[in-house]
Write a protein that holds these residues in place. Structure first.
Motif, PDB file in Angstrom:
ATOM      1  N   GLN A  10     -33.791-138.479 -17.383  1.00 12.21           N
ATOM      2  CA  GLN A  10     -33.643-138.903 -18.773  1.00 12.21           C
ATOM      3  C   GLN A  10     -33.819-140.414 -18.861  1.00 12.21           C
ATOM      4  O   GLN A  10     -33.181-141.161 -18.138  1.00 12.21           O
ATOM      5  N   LEU A  11     -34.708-140.885 -19.742  1.00 18.33           N
ATOM      6  CA  LEU A  11     -35.008-142.312 -19.837  1.00 18.33           C
ATOM      7  C   LEU A  11     -34.358-142.921 -21.062  1.00 18.33           C
ATOM      8  O   LEU A  11     -33.622-143.882 -20.989  1.00 18.33           O
ATOM      9  N   ASP A  12     -34.626-142.415 -22.235  1.00 15.36           N
ATOM     10  CA  ASP A  12     -34.024-142.875 -23.469  1.00 15.36           C
ATOM     11  C   ASP A  12     -34.309-141.811 -24.510  1.00 15.36           C
ATOM     12  O   ASP A  12     -34.992-140.836 -24.248  1.00 15.36           O
ATOM     13  N   ASP A  13     -33.771-141.918 -25.663  1.00 15.50           N
ATOM     14  CA  ASP A  13     -34.053-141.009 -26.773  1.00 15.50           C
ATOM     15  C   ASP A  13     -34.564-139.649 -26.266  1.00 15.50           C
ATOM     16  O   ASP A  13     -33.861-138.870 -25.666  1.00 15.50           O
ATOM     17  N   ASP A  14     -35.875-139.408 -26.565  1.00 17.41           N
ATOM     18  CA  ASP A  14     -36.480-138.144 -26.183  1.00 17.41           C
ATOM     19  C   ASP A  14     -37.473-138.330 -25.036  1.00 17.41           C
ATOM     20  O   ASP A  14     -38.268-137.449 -24.750  1.00 17.41           O
ATOM     21  N   SER A  15     -37.447-139.490 -24.369  1.00 17.80           N
ATOM     22  CA  SER A  15     -38.416-139.770 -23.310  1.00 17.80           C
ATOM     23  C   SER A  15     -37.847-139.403 -21.946  1.00 17.80           C
ATOM     24  O   SER A  15     -36.736-139.796 -21.597  1.00 17.80           O
ATOM     25  N   VAL A  16     -38.600-138.631 -21.178  1.00 14.85           N
ATOM     26  CA  VAL A  16     -38.189-138.280 -19.823  1.00 14.85           C
ATOM     27  C   VAL A  16     -39.342-138.580 -18.878  1.00 14.85           C
ATOM     28  O   VAL A  16     -40.509-138.509 -19.256  1.00 14.85           O
ATOM     29  N   ILE A  17     -38.992-138.954 -17.664  1.00 15.66           N
ATOM     30  CA  ILE A  17     -40.010-139.176 -16.648  1.00 15.66           C
ATOM     31  C   ILE A  17     -40.303-137.847 -15.971  1.00 15.66           C
ATOM     32  O   ILE A  17     -39.400-137.167 -15.500  1.00 15.66           O
ATOM     33  N   GLN A  18     -41.584-137.487 -15.946  1.00 17.96           N
ATOM     34  CA  GLN A  18     -42.017-136.271 -15.277  1.00 17.96           C
ATOM     35  C   GLN A  18     -42.973-136.654 -14.152  1.00 17.96           C
ATOM     36  O   GLN A  18     -43.625-137.689 -14.224  1.00 17.96           O
ATOM     37  N   HIS A  19     -43.054-135.830 -13.149  1.00 20.24           N
ATOM     38  CA  HIS A  19     -44.009-136.047 -12.067  1.00 20.24           C
ATOM     39  C   HIS A  19     -45.183-135.097 -12.301  1.00 20.24           C
ATOM     40  O   HIS A  19     -45.064-133.892 -12.089  1.00 20.24           O
ATOM     41  N   ILE A  20     -46.301-135.654 -12.754  1.00 20.79           N
ATOM     42  CA  ILE A  20     -47.463-134.870 -13.167  1.00 20.79           C
ATOM     43  C   ILE A  20     -48.530-134.905 -12.080  1.00 20.79           C
ATOM     44  O   ILE A  20     -48.817-135.959 -11.507  1.00 20.79           O
ATOM     45  N   ALA A  21     -49.103-133.751 -11.813  1.00 24.59           N
ATOM     46  CA  ALA A  21     -50.167-133.662 -10.806  1.00 24.59           C
ATOM     47  C   ALA A  21     -51.375-134.491 -11.248  1.00 24.59           C
ATOM     48  O   ALA A  21     -51.822-134.393 -12.400  1.00 24.59           O
ATOM     49  N   ILE A  22     -51.891-135.301 -10.344  1.00 26.99           N
ATOM     50  CA  ILE A  22     -53.015-136.187 -10.662  1.00 26.99           C
ATOM     51  C   ILE A  22     -54.239-135.406 -11.124  1.00 26.99           C
ATOM     52  O   ILE A  22     -54.975-135.856 -12.009  1.00 26.99           O
ATOM     53  N   ASP A  23     -54.457-134.222 -10.545  1.00 23.09           N
ATOM     54  CA  ASP A  23     -55.662-133.478 -10.920  1.00 23.09           C
ATOM     55  C   ASP A  23     -55.581-132.884 -12.326  1.00 23.09           C
ATOM     56  O   ASP A  23     -56.544-132.299 -12.819  1.00 23.09           O
ATOM     57  N   GLN A  24     -54.421-133.022 -12.978  1.00 28.92           N
ATOM     58  CA  GLN A  24     -54.283-132.560 -14.360  1.00 28.92           C
ATOM     59  C   GLN A  24     -54.470-133.702 -15.368  1.00 28.92           C
ATOM     60  O   GLN A  24     -54.424-133.476 -16.576  1.00 28.92           O
ATOM     61  N   ILE A  25     -54.664-134.900 -14.847  1.00 34.29           N
ATOM     62  CA  ILE A  25     -54.730-136.087 -15.709  1.00 34.29           C
ATOM     63  C   ILE A  25     -56.169-136.545 -15.875  1.00 34.29           C
ATOM     64  O   ILE A  25     -56.936-136.607 -14.915  1.00 34.29           O
ATOM     65  N   LYS A  26     -56.519-136.892 -17.104  1.00 37.66           N
ATOM     66  CA  LYS A  26     -57.860-137.370 -17.410  1.00 37.66           C
ATOM     67  C   LYS A  26     -57.770-138.754 -18.070  1.00 37.66           C
ATOM     68  O   LYS A  26     -56.778-139.060 -18.726  1.00 37.66           O
ATOM     69  N   PRO A  27     -58.810-139.576 -17.896  1.00 36.28           N
ATOM     70  CA  PRO A  27     -58.810-140.899 -18.539  1.00 36.28           C
ATOM     71  C   PRO A  27     -58.745-140.772 -20.057  1.00 36.28           C
ATOM     72  O   PRO A  27     -59.112-139.746 -20.638  1.00 36.28           O
ATOM     73  N   ASN A  28     -58.271-141.807 -20.682  1.00 35.44           N
ATOM     74  CA  ASN A  28     -58.209-141.857 -22.148  1.00 35.44           C
ATOM     75  C   ASN A  28     -59.629-141.910 -22.706  1.00 35.44           C
ATOM     76  O   ASN A  28     -60.380-142.836 -22.402  1.00 35.44           O
ATOM     77  N   PRO A  29     -60.027-140.947 -23.541  1.00 33.26           N
ATOM     78  CA  PRO A  29     -61.388-140.983 -24.100  1.00 33.26           C
ATOM     79  C   PRO A  29     -61.614-142.162 -25.033  1.00 33.26           C
ATOM     80  O   PRO A  29     -62.754-142.504 -25.344  1.00 33.26           O
ATOM     81  N   TYR A  30     -60.517-142.800 -25.469  1.00 32.25           N
ATOM     82  CA  TYR A  30     -60.633-143.947 -26.367  1.00 32.25           C
ATOM     83  C   TYR A  30     -60.473-145.272 -25.636  1.00 32.25           C
ATOM     84  O   TYR A  30     -60.378-146.320 -26.258  1.00 32.25           O
ATOM     85  N   GLN A  31     -60.421-145.210 -24.306  1.00 33.73           N
ATOM     86  CA  GLN A  31     -60.236-146.431 -23.509  1.00 33.73           C
ATOM     87  C   GLN A  31     -61.433-147.363 -23.708  1.00 33.73           C
ATOM     88  O   GLN A  31     -62.562-147.010 -23.366  1.00 33.73           O
ATOM     89  N   PRO A  32     -61.209-148.574 -24.248  1.00 34.37           N
ATOM     90  CA  PRO A  32     -62.316-149.500 -24.467  1.00 34.37           C
ATOM     91  C   PRO A  32     -62.768-150.208 -23.197  1.00 34.37           C
ATOM     92  O   PRO A  32     -63.863-150.765 -23.148  1.00 34.37           O
ATOM     93  N   ARG A  33     -61.936-150.179 -22.175  1.00 34.85           N
ATOM     94  CA  ARG A  33     -62.251-150.888 -20.942  1.00 34.85           C
ATOM     95  C   ARG A  33     -63.237-150.086 -20.114  1.00 34.85           C
ATOM     96  O   ARG A  33     -63.018-148.913 -19.814  1.00 34.85           O
ATOM     97  N   LYS A  34     -64.343-150.726 -19.750  1.00 35.98           N
ATOM     98  CA  LYS A  34     -65.401-150.032 -19.033  1.00 35.98           C
ATOM     99  C   LYS A  34     -65.407-150.343 -17.535  1.00 35.98           C
ATOM    100  O   LYS A  34     -65.871-149.550 -16.736  1.00 35.98           O
ATOM    101  N   THR A  35     -64.910-151.511 -17.153  1.00 30.45           N
ATOM    102  CA  THR A  35     -64.969-151.918 -15.748  1.00 30.45           C
ATOM    103  C   THR A  35     -63.573-152.235 -15.220  1.00 30.45           C
ATOM    104  O   THR A  35     -62.727-152.763 -15.947  1.00 30.45           O
TER     105      THR A  35
END
Length: 278
Positions: A10-35
């Motif tokens: 439990q972190l605060d309010d409704d925020s909790v830290i979870q351990h998420i598998a890396i292979d389930q994570i994708k880059p932000n499609p709106y990420q402006p940073r290219k390099t």
């Protein structure tokens, strides 16, 4: 290294830290940073191997998995460190929230170059349908500052790459825009880089050797009264574009310069807003 995916804290309010598998994570499609700097990613990866990820990344859950909202550098470094899971906080966010957070995080980077900064402002305006004034208010910047940064995107692609690679500064780029001719801009940009010109020297060089062709007859700048020159400078700063004031036979004209339909619409909008406020 994190080995479990169901451990939570439990972190605060409704925020909790979870351990998420890396292979389930994708880059932000709106990420402006290219390099991303490989050397710095390697440094961060080694730190993660030794100390772990000290600050969770922020994710948004979608039907295709998790998308990164904040913390793409940490995610990339974690992959290099061969972690299987990363600590994360999963938030319920709209597309608009996701765009804005990604762009604002990008703007807070210390190594952000002037072109990346300008592209971030443009993306905020385009994706969220904001005016320059609204972007300025959200980021606690002045509207002329935003306008002047956006002008860098009018530079030839080669010159923008030179700024991105640190060969020229954003101030060099804004100074070069006075030339208008893209061939001339590129040629002078290369010369300024090779000869390590300061911004002040570049300004002086352009002022002494300007070769603009204009369709209207201009009054010699040196002959203009001092107060006219002051007004030109003030209007340039206020509207983020070159302004020329000329007078003849008790008549005069104020010329606002624009180089694209988008720039024209911005000027008209700003002039209308100014009129309404008065």
């Amino acid at each position: 290294m994190v080995k479990s995916s169901d451990k939570r804290l439990q972190l605060d309010d409704d925020s909790v830290i979870q351990h998420i598998a890396i292979d389930q994570i994708k880059p932000n499609p709106y990420q402006p940073r290219k390099t991303f700097d490989d050397a710095k990613l390697d440094d961060l990866s080694r730190s993660i191997e030794q100390h772990g990820i000290l600050q969770p990344i922020v994710l948004r859950m979608t039907i295709t998995g998790y998308h990164i909202v904040v913390g793409e550098r940490r995610f990339r470094a974690a992959k290099r460190a061969k972690l299987t899971h990363v600590p994360a906080i999963v938030k319920s966010l709209s597309d608009e929230d996701m765009m804005e957070l990604a762009i604002i995080e990008n703007l807070q980077r210390e190594d952000l170059n002037a072109i990346e900064e300008a592209e971030s402002y443009r993306k905020l305006m385009d994706d969220l349908e904001l005016t320059q004034q609204q972007v300025a208010q959200r980021l606690s910047k002045s509207r002329p500052y935003i306008a002047n940064m956006l002008r860098l995107l009018q530079l030839p692609p080669m010159v923008m790459r030179m700024i991105q690679q640190g060969e020229l500064s954003g101030a060099h780029g804004r100074t070069l825009l006075a030339l208008k001719n893209t061939t001339e801009i590129t040629k002078l940009a290369k010369q300024a880089h090779h000869e390590a010109w300061s911004v002040r020297y570049l300004e002086q060089y352009i002022g002494d050797n300007k070769v603009q062709k204009q369709s209207h007859k201009q009054t010699d700048v040196k002959a203009k009264p001092k107060f006219i020159k002051q007004q030109e400078r003030q209007l340039k700063e206020q509207y983020g574009t070159n302004v020329a004031i000329s007078t003849k036979n008790n008549k005069g004209q104020i010329i606002f310069e624009f180089s694209s339909e988008e720039e024209f619409k911005r000027l008209v909008q700003h002039l209308n807003e100014k009129y309404k406020n008065e």
